[in-house]
Design a protein around this motif. Structure first.
Motif, short mmCIF file in Angstrom:
data_model
loop_
_atom_site.label_atom_id
_atom_site.label_comp_id
_atom_site.label_asym_id
_atom_site.label_seq_id
_atom_site.Cartn_x
_atom_site.Cartn_y
_atom_site.Cartn_z
N GLY A 19 0.82 -1.20 0.00
CA GLY A 19 0.00 0.00 0.00
C GLY A 19 0.86 1.26 0.00
O GLY A 19 2.00 1.26 -0.45
N ALA A 23 2.37 5.72 5.29
CA ALA A 23 1.11 6.01 5.98
C ALA A 23 0.28 4.76 6.26
O ALA A 23 -0.28 4.61 7.34
CB ALA A 23 0.30 7.02 5.17
N ASN A 24 0.17 3.85 5.30
CA ASN A 24 -0.70 2.69 5.47
C ASN A 24 0.03 1.36 5.49
O ASN A 24 -0.57 0.35 5.83
CB ASN A 24 -1.73 2.64 4.32
N ASP A 25 1.29 1.35 5.10
CA ASP A 25 1.98 0.07 4.93
C ASP A 25 3.47 0.26 5.16
O ASP A 25 4.16 0.89 4.36
CB ASP A 25 1.71 -0.44 3.51
N ASN A 92 4.52 7.13 11.68
CA ASN A 92 3.87 5.91 11.20
C ASN A 92 4.71 4.66 11.48
O ASN A 92 4.75 3.74 10.66
CB ASN A 92 3.60 6.01 9.70
#
Length: 118
Positions: A19, A23-25, A92
Protein backbone atom coordinates in the motif's frame (compact mmCIF):
# COMPACT_ATOMS: atom_id res chain seq x y z
CA UNK A 1 4.26 -5.44 10.93
CA UNK A 2 7.57 -5.85 12.71
CA UNK A 3 10.06 -8.68 12.39
CA UNK A 4 12.12 -9.16 15.57
CA UNK A 5 15.18 -11.38 15.99
CA UNK A 6 17.21 -12.17 19.10
CA UNK A 7 20.20 -12.57 16.77
CA UNK A 8 20.95 -11.23 13.27
CA UNK A 9 18.60 -10.38 10.41
CA UNK A 10 19.75 -10.88 6.81
CA UNK A 11 17.82 -9.10 4.05
CA UNK A 12 18.64 -10.63 0.66
CA UNK A 13 15.60 -9.69 -1.44
CA UNK A 14 13.40 -6.73 -2.31
CA UNK A 15 11.18 -5.43 0.51
CA UNK A 16 8.38 -3.26 -0.86
CA UNK A 17 5.04 -2.10 0.52
CA UNK A 18 1.77 -3.23 -0.95
CA UNK A 19 0.00 0.00 0.00
CA UNK A 20 0.97 3.63 0.57
CA UNK A 21 4.35 3.85 2.33
CA UNK A 22 4.63 4.80 5.19
CA UNK A 23 1.11 6.01 5.98
CA UNK A 24 -0.70 2.69 5.47
CA UNK A 25 1.98 0.07 4.93
CA UNK A 26 5.40 -0.19 6.54
CA UNK A 27 7.60 -3.11 7.66
CA UNK A 28 9.89 -2.90 10.67
CA UNK A 29 13.03 -4.93 11.35
CA UNK A 30 14.56 -5.18 14.84
CA UNK A 31 17.79 -7.16 15.30
CA UNK A 32 19.29 -7.68 18.75
CA UNK A 33 22.66 -8.06 17.05
CA UNK A 34 23.36 -7.18 13.37
CA UNK A 35 21.17 -6.27 10.41
CA UNK A 36 22.82 -7.31 7.14
CA UNK A 37 21.43 -5.90 3.89
CA UNK A 38 22.57 -7.38 0.59
CA UNK A 39 25.66 -9.14 1.90
CA UNK A 40 25.35 -12.33 -0.17
CA UNK A 41 26.48 -12.91 -3.74
CA UNK A 42 23.90 -11.60 -6.19
CA UNK A 43 22.20 -9.39 -3.61
CA UNK A 44 22.90 -6.09 -5.38
CA UNK A 45 20.42 -3.53 -6.66
CA UNK A 46 17.75 -4.39 -4.11
CA UNK A 47 14.82 -2.01 -3.54
CA UNK A 48 14.01 -1.91 0.16
CA UNK A 49 11.69 0.27 2.22
CA UNK A 50 11.00 0.12 5.96
CA UNK A 51 12.16 0.96 9.44
CA UNK A 52 15.42 -0.70 10.48
CA UNK A 53 16.94 -1.06 13.98
CA UNK A 54 20.01 -3.07 15.00
CA UNK A 55 21.54 -3.05 18.46
CA UNK A 56 25.08 -3.70 17.21
CA UNK A 57 25.58 -2.95 13.49
CA UNK A 58 23.81 -2.35 10.18
CA UNK A 59 25.79 -3.50 7.13
CA UNK A 60 24.85 -2.55 3.57
CA UNK A 61 27.31 -4.20 1.21
CA UNK A 62 25.86 -3.55 -2.25
CA UNK A 63 24.38 -0.86 -4.49
CA UNK A 64 20.89 -1.01 -3.05
CA UNK A 65 18.18 1.61 -2.82
CA UNK A 66 16.82 1.94 0.69
CA UNK A 67 14.01 4.27 1.79
CA UNK A 68 12.90 4.71 5.40
CA UNK A 69 15.01 5.10 8.51
CA UNK A 70 17.94 3.19 10.03
CA UNK A 71 19.05 3.31 13.67
CA UNK A 72 22.08 1.47 15.04
CA UNK A 73 25.23 1.88 17.09
CA UNK A 74 27.44 1.32 14.03
CA UNK A 75 27.03 1.43 10.26
CA UNK A 76 29.19 -0.34 7.68
CA UNK A 77 28.30 0.88 4.19
CA UNK A 78 30.11 0.07 0.96
CA UNK A 79 29.49 0.20 -2.80
CA UNK A 80 27.59 3.52 -2.68
CA UNK A 81 23.95 2.57 -1.94
CA UNK A 82 21.18 5.14 -2.31
CA UNK A 83 19.74 5.95 1.13
CA UNK A 84 16.50 7.95 1.28
CA UNK A 85 15.24 9.23 4.63
CA UNK A 86 11.44 9.40 4.93
CA UNK A 87 10.60 11.97 7.66
CA UNK A 88 6.89 10.99 7.84
CA UNK A 89 7.95 7.49 8.96
CA UNK A 90 8.40 8.89 12.50
CA UNK A 91 4.62 9.33 12.71
CA UNK A 92 3.87 5.91 11.20
CA UNK A 93 6.26 3.48 12.91
CA UNK A 94 5.36 -0.21 12.94
CA UNK A 95 4.33 -1.74 16.29
CA UNK A 96 7.18 -2.36 18.72
CA UNK A 97 9.75 -0.20 16.93
CA UNK A 98 11.82 2.02 19.24
CA UNK A 99 9.96 5.32 19.43
CA UNK A 100 6.54 3.89 18.54
CA UNK A 101 3.70 4.05 21.02
CA UNK A 102 2.40 0.57 20.32
CA UNK A 103 3.88 -2.75 21.32
CA UNK A 104 2.13 -6.05 20.73
CA UNK A 105 3.48 -9.31 22.09
CA UNK A 106 3.01 -12.55 20.19
CA UNK A 107 4.61 -15.87 20.94
CA UNK A 108 5.68 -18.22 18.17
CA UNK A 109 7.25 -21.63 18.34
CA UNK A 110 9.85 -22.43 15.69
CA UNK A 111 9.41 -25.85 14.15
CA UNK A 112 11.67 -26.86 11.25
CA UNK A 113 10.04 -25.93 7.91
CA UNK A 114 6.96 -24.36 9.55
CA UNK A 115 5.68 -21.99 12.23
CA UNK A 116 2.56 -21.57 14.33
CA UNK A 117 1.05 -18.99 16.65
CA UNK A 118 0.65 -19.99 20.29
Amino acid sequence: GTLVSANNINIRTHVLSKGMFPANDVMGFIAAKDLNIGTGSGDSHLNIIGAFFAQDKITNAKQNQIAGAMVSNYFQISNVPDLFHVPSLADNLPPGMPGSETAYTYTYQIVPNSWREL
